[in-house]
Write an enzyme that holds these catalytic residues in place. Structure first.
Site, PDB file in Angstrom:
ATOM      1  N   ASP A 137       0.848  -1.195   0.000  1.00 18.97           N
ATOM      2  CA  ASP A 137       0.000   0.000   0.000  1.00 18.97           C
ATOM      3  C   ASP A 137       0.886   1.249   0.000  1.00 18.97           C
ATOM      4  OD1 ASP A 137      -2.205   1.873   0.826  1.00 18.97           O
ATOM      5  OD2 ASP A 137      -3.288   0.005   1.105  1.00 18.97           O
ATOM      6  N   HIS A 199      -3.725   6.465   3.190  1.00 24.55           N
ATOM      7  CA  HIS A 199      -4.377   5.253   2.736  1.00 24.55           C
ATOM      8  C   HIS A 199      -3.822   3.981   3.370  1.00 24.55           C
ATOM      9  CE1 HIS A 199      -5.929   2.397  -0.129  1.00 24.55           C
ATOM     10  NE2 HIS A 199      -6.794   3.320  -0.443  1.00 24.55           N
ATOM     11  N   SER A 510     -10.988  -0.442  -1.401  1.00 24.00           N
ATOM     12  CA  SER A 510      -9.746  -0.402  -0.628  1.00 24.00           C
ATOM     13  C   SER A 510     -10.007  -0.611   0.853  1.00 24.00           C
ATOM     14  CB  SER A 510      -9.095   0.961  -0.746  1.00 24.00           C
ATOM     15  OG  SER A 510      -8.665   1.157  -2.029  1.00 24.00           O
TER      16      SER A 510
END
Ligand SMILES: *[C@@H]1O[C@H](CO)[C@@H](O)[C@H](O)[C@H]1NC(C)=O
Ligand SMILES: *[C@@H]1O[C@H](CO)[C@@H](O)[C@H](O)[C@H]1NC(C)=O
Ligand SMILES: *[C@@H]1O[C@H](CO)[C@@H](O)[C@H](O)[C@H]1NC(C)=O
Ligand SMILES: *[C@@H]1O[C@H](CO)[C@@H](O)[C@H](O)[C@H]1NC(C)=O
Ligand SMILES: *[C@@H]1O[C@H](CO)[C@@H](O)[C@H](O)[C@H]1NC(C)=O
Ligand SMILES: *[C@@H]1O[C@H](CO)[C@@H](O)[C@H](O)[C@H]1NC(C)=O
Ligand SMILES: *[C@@H]1O[C@H](CO)[C@@H](O)[C@H](O)[C@H]1NC(C)=O
Ligand SMILES: *[C@@H]1O[C@H](CO)[C@@H](O)[C@H](O)[C@H]1NC(C)=O
Ligand SMILES: *[C@@H]1O[C@H](CO)[C@@H](O)[C@H](O)[C@H]1NC(C)=O
Ligand SMILES: *[C@@H]1O[C@H](CO)[C@@H](O)[C@H](O)[C@H]1NC(C)=O
Ligand SMILES: *[C@@H]1O[C@H](CO)[C@@H](O)[C@H](O)[C@H]1NC(C)=O
Length: 716
Positions: A137, A199, A510
């Site tokens: 990620d 994220h 996600s």
């Protein structure tokens, strides 16, 4: 604004990697290529020097700068900067399976676990702390409370990874960190596995964050934030930067994560364009992980609700759709006449009354600051809030039907979203007075009684490459999810946003993917020897049935249903599969030796005895398609289940089938005498293909376990 586009991509379209064409084809152009050489050679050979020798033969003295990365821990190959001509020469060298350009891709509370019937005090395996999850990620924010290691012992001895990053301190919770940046992409700050986008911190804490009390976004979604496996270890592999994620780095991270000893790989990245398994680095990396006993859990993509938009559909990985939880965020606007309208949005700002004006579409640069300063601007596009903020406005209302009524965005200034009906009511009010004014209130958090439903942006099946493998596999919460965030960015990451927060609320497949990764890690903690396919089967056959009236695209929205981690540790029976089964499947798909080797990396080959139809892959769901409406199709599915429940148990088959679908199961009863025993059965489906999808199911039940598989027949 670029930043607004980023928001839309990162949050709703998050984790769809967009393949960007590499530079125009000029034979002198130097591009990044991946030279893929399959499995590691046996023996003591120094693979890295092999790679530089090969390069030297082709690029001479440029070898040392041309070689970007060697894959030498879990499979064999390298990434290098080459001209077209050099690429062709390397492709002809001994041992080279294929050479392909490395494409640049873009990124596709804690109520959510409770909503899945998975409370904080759920039973835990004593060895949960031996489970390691690899996150591919944007890195992580190592100081986040979710990664605090108080009370954690040293990592399990199988851990072979490292904390290989500047300005990043690992601990006994966050045990590994590496970063990969083969292609030049933007960097915020110094090169590091430190997350500057939020994220990766969000997804990693969703999988395995420890419990953090009193977490909220300015009081919203307050409660205890926690991951699915709070005692598990996390290793981060930073492959995505503000400029995107590159395939060369994704493969490098798979190479390391597998060799480092992770148990589950969580990867919320994928392409919106379908490509066959042998052309898809994620499918190739996931095949290697599967061979090594590591399940790869993937996001389905955010390109829904278009049929066939699902990403990451390889049968050896888990594909996760995104659905709602029973909490939503609405933001109200109160007009000067006291009429109130509301729409989905997350607004953390204090309310204030301001004049309200039209801004038309509010394209970037289109607003006159003297006309909109300190006013609320009505905009016909999602660029509105950024444009309005830049022009000095104090609020924005987005009016239109943009297809995101089922999730709430944050904006960099007070803002809400209204549909066209409510937008015209606001317009009537504005026409009715010379001094229109309004106030945008802080959000409210109503209960969403329709949950769970798959959200509109979640990518849909059918599987674009193998239509008769049902995808997505299941759904998990992915809408308005709160989890830890990076302090190097803000709530929206947009220019003008000054809200630095330790927790943020965002949406995407996600976000659903790490819920499934956490659930997979939970299953793994109880059953350390289970194969990736077994864990996946347990998650799929225990998933809760979703309502076909809330998602008319039925299984193509939600697969086997809504994930139920607690049930998944005791599935009763599993549909297991290993590398030979997937090889046989690929052979049946017509793979030749070259393509097969690209996926498997080894010397597997196809023969008459090793050539299964798609319907015979031991998959935990059943799909059959036909091209012609009205045609009748008969398919036979051979399946084998392994008993993982009580040693002596008898399962009876129950079939549910709508008219148009005739399902026969033979035998209809399976009697087991021992744990680990396998039994086979045949399902024959006779379907009259129509324009609507026919949904049925097969349930094996011993009175304690329901082992449920969808049966789907459709026109492709
Ligand atoms: C480490 O990261 C923090 C947060 O991004 C930053 O403020 C600091 O300058 C960095 N330090 C070094 C030495 O890179
Ligand atoms: C980058 O690293 C240098 C030296 O290590 C440090 O002084 C600086 O603050 C860092 N910059 C950022 C933005 O992290
Ligand atoms: C909870 O967090 C809020 C703000 O994030 C803070 O104002 C409050 O004092 C905290 N409460 C406790 C009990 O820690
Ligand atoms: C969230 O905050 C509200 C208001 O302070 C409080 O009543 C509620 O109990 C909190 N919820 C949780 C789960 O802490
Ligand atoms: C709107 O409501 C407020 C408070 O209830 C009241 O003081 C005000 O007079 C109302 N305005 C109109 C136009 O009805
Ligand atoms: C517009 O939004 C309002 C508030 O969410 C809702 O009640 C109404 O049904 C919507 N109208 C249409 C036509 O979708
Ligand atoms: C408001 O006024 C504008 C311009 O005078 C007109 O085009 C529009 O139709 C009016 N809208 C409503 C809802 O009355
Ligand atoms: C294998 O199949 C691929 C495409 O499916 C084709 O490009 C290639 O030429 C084939 N190789 C051989 C040796 O037949
Ligand atoms: C595999 O099966 C297909 C279809 O039955 C057939 O066309 C193909 O020749 C078989 N391949 C091998 C290697 O036996
Ligand atoms: C499927 O099962 C049937 C009946 O047991 C058997 O005859 C057939 O050979 C099986 N096919 C495969 C591909 O295993
Ligand atoms: C199995 O399914 C049946 C029928 O839907 C249901 O009545 C039963 O409660 C389920 N059992 C379990 C253990 O979930």
């Amino acid at each position: 604004m670029a930043s607004q586009i980023w928001l839309i991509f990162f949050v709703t379209v998050t984790y769809s990697l967009i393949f960007r064409d590499t530079l125009a084809a000029d034979s002198n152009d130097i591009k990044t290529y991946i030279v893929y050489m399959g499995d590691l050679p046996k023996g003591d050979l120094s693979v890295a020097s092999l790679h530089s020798n090969m390069l030297q033969k082709v690029v001479g003295s440029r070898a040392s700068t041309s070689l970007l990365r060697s894959y030498k821990r879990s499979f064999n190959g390298f990434a290098a900067k080459l001209t077209e001509d050099e690429k062709n020469r390397i492709a002809r060298m001994e041992g080279v399976v294929s050479v392909f350009p490395s494409k640049i891709m873009e990124l596709h509370t804690t109520r959510s676990w409770d909503f899945m019937g998975f409370p904080q005090d759920v039973k835990r395996a004593p060895l949960e702390s031996d489970v390691i999850v690899g996150m591919l990620d944007t890195g992580a924010w190592p100081e986040a409370d979710s990664f605090n290691d108080d009370g954690f012992g040293p990592p399990p001895s199988k851990w072979k990874g490292s904390c290989d990053s500047t300005n990043f301190t690992c601990n006994n919770k966050l045990i590994g960190a590496k970063y990969y940046r083969t292609d030049q992409r933007a960097v915020v700050g110094n090169l590091s596995a430190r997350d500057t986008e939020g994220h990766g911190t969000h997804t990693a804490s969703t999988v395995g964050g420890r419990a953090v009390n009193n977490a909220s976004l300015f009081g919203f979604a307050n409660g205890t934030a926690r991951g699915g496996v709070p005692s598990a270890r996390i290793a981060v592999y930073k492959i995505c930067w503000p400029g995107g994620c590159s395939e060369a780095d994704i493969l490098a991270a798979f190479d390391d994560a597998i060799a480092d000893g992770v148990d589950i790989i969580s990867l919320s990245v994928g392409s919106p364009f379908a490509s066959d398994y042998f052309e898809d680095s994620i499918a190739i990396g996931a095949f290697h992980s599967m061979k090594n006993g590591v399940l790869t859990s993937n996001s389905a993509g955010n390109s829904g609700p278009i049929p066939g938009s699902v990403a990451n559909y390889s049968p050896w990985s888990l594909t996760v759709a995104a659905s709602t939880i029973d909490r939503k965020f609405m933001t109200q606007i109160v007009l000067g006449n006291n009429e109130t309208y509301e729409g989905p949005a997350i607004n953390t700002f204090e309310p204030a009354i301001h004049p309200i004006v039209y801004g038309s579409t509010c394209e970037p640069g289109s607003l006159d600051p003297t006309l909109v300063k300190n006013k609320i601007v009505i905009c016909g596009s999602t660029e509105g809030p950024s444009t309005a903020l830049e022009a000095g406005a104090s609020g924005a209302v987005i009016v239109g039907d943009f297809g995101f009524e089922d999730l709430a965005f944050s904006w960099p200034l007070p803002a809400t979203y209204l549909n066209d009906t409510d937008g015209s009511a606001v317009e009537s009010y504005m026409n009715s007075t010379t001094t229109p004014s309004a106030s945008i209130l802080k959000s409210i958090q109503p209960v969403d009684k329709a949950a769970p439903a798959v959200v509109s942006f979640s990518s849909r099946g059918p599987n674009p490459i193998t239509s008769d493998i049902l995808k997505p596999d299941l759904t998990a919460p992915g809408v308005d999810i709160i989890a830890a965030w990076s302090l190097d960015t803000t709530v929206t990451g947009e220019e003008g946003d000054t809200r630095v927060v330790p927790f943020n609320i965002i949406s995407g497949t996600s976000m659903s993917c790490p819920h499934a990764s956490g659930a997979a890690a939970y299953v793994k903690s109880f059953h350390p020897t289970w194969s990736p396919a077994a864990i996946k089967s347990a998650l799929m056959t225990t998933a809760a049935t979703m309502s076909p009236t809330k998602n008319l695209d039925v299984e193509f929205a939600y697969g086997s249903g809504h994930i139920d981690p607690l049930k998944a540790i005791d599935p009763g029976l599993i549909y297991d599969a290993g590398e030979p089964d997937f090889v046989s499947f690929l052979c049946g798909q017509g793979y030749n030796a070259t393509n097969l080797k690209i996926v498997t990396g080894d010397t597997s080959s196809c023969s008459a005895g090793n050539n299964a139809t798609v319907w015979d892959l031991n998959y935990p769901s059943f799909a059959l398609s036909g091209q012609q409406a009205g045609s009748s199709i008969v398919r036979t599915f051979n399946r084998t289940v392994t008993n993982v429940g009580a040693s002596e148990s008898t399962y009876q088959a129950t079939v549910v089938a709508p008219s148009g679908l005739v399902v026969k199961v033979n035998p209809t009863s399976l009697a087991f005498k021992a744990a680990g025993e396998k039994q086979s059965f045949v399902v024959t489906v006779d379907a009259t293909i129509g324009s609507t999808t026919l949904s049925g199911s097969l349930v094996w039940s011993d009175g304690v376990h329901n082992v449920t598989s969808p049966i789907v027949a459709f026109q492709n």
